[in-house]
Scaffold this active site. Sequence first.
Site, PDB file in Angstrom:
ATOM      1  N   LYS A   1       0.814  -1.218   0.000  1.00  0.00           N
ATOM      2  CA  LYS A   1       0.000   0.000   0.000  1.00  0.00           C
ATOM      3  C   LYS A   1       0.847   1.268   0.000  1.00  0.00           C
ATOM      4  O   LYS A   1       0.468   2.268  -0.591  1.00  0.00           O
ATOM      5  CB  LYS A   1      -0.940   0.026   1.208  1.00  0.00           C
ATOM      6  CG  LYS A   1      -2.152  -0.858   1.043  1.00  0.00           C
ATOM      7  CD  LYS A   1      -3.222  -0.410   2.015  1.00  0.00           C
ATOM      8  CE  LYS A   1      -4.525  -1.140   1.825  1.00  0.00           C
ATOM      9  NZ  LYS A   1      -5.553  -0.670   2.758  1.00  0.00           N
TER      10      LYS A   1
ATOM     11  N   LYS B   1      -4.300 -10.848  -6.866  1.00  0.00           N
ATOM     12  CA  LYS B   1      -5.492 -11.003  -6.034  1.00  0.00           C
ATOM     13  C   LYS B   1      -6.640 -10.123  -6.561  1.00  0.00           C
ATOM     14  O   LYS B   1      -6.381  -9.019  -7.019  1.00  0.00           O
ATOM     15  CB  LYS B   1      -5.078 -10.533  -4.628  1.00  0.00           C
ATOM     16  CG  LYS B   1      -6.019 -10.792  -3.520  1.00  0.00           C
ATOM     17  CD  LYS B   1      -5.402 -10.277  -2.217  1.00  0.00           C
ATOM     18  CE  LYS B   1      -5.403  -8.754  -2.154  1.00  0.00           C
ATOM     19  NZ  LYS B   1      -5.180  -8.206  -0.813  1.00  0.00           N
TER      20      LYS B   1
ATOM     21  N   LYS C   1     -10.211  -4.396  -4.524  1.00  0.00           N
ATOM     22  CA  LYS C   1     -11.048  -3.217  -4.768  1.00  0.00           C
ATOM     23  C   LYS C   1     -10.239  -2.105  -5.415  1.00  0.00           C
ATOM     24  O   LYS C   1     -10.799  -1.195  -6.006  1.00  0.00           O
ATOM     25  CB  LYS C   1     -11.708  -2.743  -3.479  1.00  0.00           C
ATOM     26  CG  LYS C   1     -10.776  -2.331  -2.370  1.00  0.00           C
ATOM     27  CD  LYS C   1     -11.563  -2.018  -1.112  1.00  0.00           C
ATOM     28  CE  LYS C   1     -11.176  -2.953   0.015  1.00  0.00           C
ATOM     29  NZ  LYS C   1     -12.111  -3.012   1.093  1.00  0.00           N
TER      30      LYS C   1
HETATM   31  P1  TYM Z   1     -10.316  -6.087   3.685  1.00  0.00           P
HETATM   32  O1  TYM Z   1     -11.321  -5.047   3.973  1.00  0.00           O
HETATM   33  O2  TYM Z   1      -9.269  -5.816   2.667  1.00  0.00           O
HETATM   34  O3  TYM Z   1     -11.035  -7.429   3.270  1.00  0.00           O
HETATM   35  C1  TYM Z   1     -12.099  -7.976   4.028  1.00  0.00           C
HETATM   36  C2  TYM Z   1     -12.049  -9.493   4.019  1.00  0.00           C
HETATM   37  O4  TYM Z   1     -12.097  -9.984   2.667  1.00  0.00           O
HETATM   38  C3  TYM Z   1     -11.005 -10.861   2.444  1.00  0.00           C
HETATM   39  N1  TYM Z   1     -10.558 -10.719   1.050  1.00  0.00           N
HETATM   40  C4  TYM Z   1     -10.428 -11.748   0.204  1.00  0.00           C
HETATM   41  N2  TYM Z   1     -10.659 -13.068   0.363  1.00  0.00           N
HETATM   42  C5  TYM Z   1     -10.438 -13.866  -0.706  1.00  0.00           C
HETATM   43  N3  TYM Z   1      -9.994 -13.397  -1.905  1.00  0.00           N
HETATM   44  C6  TYM Z   1      -9.752 -12.076  -2.113  1.00  0.00           C
HETATM   45  N4  TYM Z   1      -9.345 -11.628  -3.287  1.00  0.00           N
HETATM   46  C7  TYM Z   1      -9.968 -11.186  -1.004  1.00  0.00           C
HETATM   47  N5  TYM Z   1      -9.838  -9.845  -0.854  1.00  0.00           N
HETATM   48  C8  TYM Z   1     -10.202  -9.577   0.413  1.00  0.00           C
HETATM   49  C9  TYM Z   1      -9.927 -10.407   3.418  1.00  0.00           C
HETATM   50  O5  TYM Z   1      -8.985 -11.434   3.668  1.00  0.00           O
HETATM   51  C10 TYM Z   1     -10.746 -10.050   4.639  1.00  0.00           C
HETATM   52  O6  TYM Z   1     -11.048 -11.211   5.396  1.00  0.00           O
HETATM   53  N6  TYM Z   1      -7.225  -5.661   7.590  1.00  0.00           N
HETATM   54  C11 TYM Z   1      -8.503  -6.193   7.150  1.00  0.00           C
HETATM   55  C12 TYM Z   1      -9.681  -5.651   7.920  1.00  0.00           C
HETATM   56  C13 TYM Z   1      -9.593  -5.825   9.404  1.00  0.00           C
HETATM   57  C14 TYM Z   1      -9.749  -7.032  10.118  1.00  0.00           C
HETATM   58  C15 TYM Z   1      -9.610  -6.676  11.489  1.00  0.00           C
HETATM   59  C16 TYM Z   1      -9.969  -8.360   9.733  1.00  0.00           C
HETATM   60  C17 TYM Z   1      -9.382  -4.835  10.307  1.00  0.00           C
HETATM   61  N7  TYM Z   1      -9.397  -5.347  11.563  1.00  0.00           N
HETATM   62  C18 TYM Z   1      -9.689  -7.647  12.491  1.00  0.00           C
HETATM   63  C19 TYM Z   1     -10.052  -9.313  10.757  1.00  0.00           C
HETATM   64  C20 TYM Z   1      -9.914  -8.962  12.110  1.00  0.00           C
HETATM   65  C21 TYM Z   1      -8.694  -5.830   5.692  1.00  0.00           C
HETATM   66  O7  TYM Z   1      -8.121  -4.896   5.182  1.00  0.00           O
HETATM   67  O8  TYM Z   1      -9.626  -6.566   5.047  1.00  0.00           O
END
Ligand code: TYM
Length: 339
Positions: A118, A201, A204
Site C-alpha cells: 500500500k 489477487k 477493490k
Molecule cells: P479487507 O477489507 O481488505 O477485506 C475484508 C475481508 O475480505 C477478504 N478478502 C479476500 N478473500 C479472498 N480473496 C480475495 N481476493 C480477497 N480480498 C479480500 C480479506 O482477507 C478479509 O477477510 N485488515 C482487514 C480488515 C480488518 C480485520 C480486522 C480483519 C481490520 N481489523 C480484524 C479481521 C480482524 C482488511 O483490510 O480486510
Amino acid sequence: MTVTGHTPRVFSGIQPSGNLHLGNYLGALKRFADTQDSGTQTLYCMVDMHAITVWQDPAKLRHATRELCAGFIASGLDPAKSILFNQSQVAEHAQLAWIFNCVARMGWMKRMTQFKDKAGKNAENASLGLFGYPALMAADILIYHATHVPVGEDQKQHIELTRDIAAKFNHDYGVDFFPITEPVIEGAATRVMSLRDGSKKMSKSDPSDMSRINMTDDADAIAKKIRKAKTDPEPLPSDLDGLEGRPEARNLVNIYAGLAGISAEAVMADMGGKTFSEFKPALADLAVARLAPISEEMSRLMQDVSEIDRILANGAADARAIAAPILRKTYEIVGMVGA
Ligand code: TYM
C-alpha cells in the site's frame, strides 16, 4: 478448536472503502454467515478507522460504511444473532491500539507485506496510521478476547502479528490475559484472484473493473465479466493436479466451488473435460443465482439508512459492553491510575 483458557468468540472486520467484491464475499462475508449459527458469539465490524489510513472522501466513507452493513445483512448475517457495528463507535478499539503501539516493534510493522504494497515506493509519505494499521487490527480482535478470526489468505500475516502482540503483552506484564488468537482460513475460495490476471489477487483497488465482480453488479455485468475472464485454450482437467500451472482455470474452479459451497475436487469431478465455453456459462448462472439476490437486498436495505444506523448503534452498545471491562483490566495491568 480451542484457545487455552478462553471462551470461544469470533471476530472479523472489513474496510468500508467501497467496491465490495466477490473476494470479500467468498473469503469473508459468506463464511461469516456460516459461523453465526455455530453457538459461538460472533462480532463483525466495519473498520472505518482502518479505511482512513488512506484518505477517504467523507461522504463516500459514510455511504460505504452503511452499504457494507447492508452487505453483511444481505449476505445472511442477522443482527439479532451477530453483533454488527462500526469501529469508530466503540472508542475502546483506539484506546487499546495505543497500548499496542507501545508493545509492537517498528521492525515487526516494517515486515508487513500489506504495508509495503500500500505504501508503494514512497513509504516516507505513507500515513503513520497506515504503518500502525496492524496494531489497531490486533486491538480490534483482542479488545473482545476473540479466539478465532475468519479471514481470507491475505490477512494471515496480520493475524500472526496479533498473536505476537498478545504474547509480548502477556510476557512483558507477566500475565496470561490476552488469548493467542487462531486465524480461520478455510474453504476453496480464501484467495480469489483477478479475472484478468490469475497471479494477482481480486482487489477493490485494481483500476480495471473487469478484474472483479462487485457485489453491486447486476446480472448482465456479472455474466459479461465471467464470459470475458482470462482463460487458456485447454478444457478443464478431471482432477486438481491438472490445474497446475493454470492459475486462471484454477481461480474459476475455486470461485465455482466457493459459490456452490462444495470442494474444488467435487467441481473437477463434475466439470472435468468441459471446455471454457461450456464451463463459463454454468459459472455465470451460478454467480448470478447467488449474487443477484444479495445485491437486490443491499439496494433495498439502503433505502432506509436510518434503520441501518439504528442497527449499527445497537451493535456498538453490545460491543462496548464486552470491550469496556477488558480495556479497564488492561489499563489496570499496565498501571494506569483510576482504571
Ligand atoms: P479487507 O477489507 O481488505 O477485506 C475484508 C475481508 O475480505 C477478504 N478478502 C479476500 N478473500 C479472498 N480473496 C480475495 N481476493 C480477497 N480480498 C479480500 C480479506 O482477507 C478479509 O477477510 N485488515 C482487514 C480488515 C480488518 C480485520 C480486522 C480483519 C481490520 N481489523 C480484524 C479481521 C480482524 C482488511 O483490510 O480486510
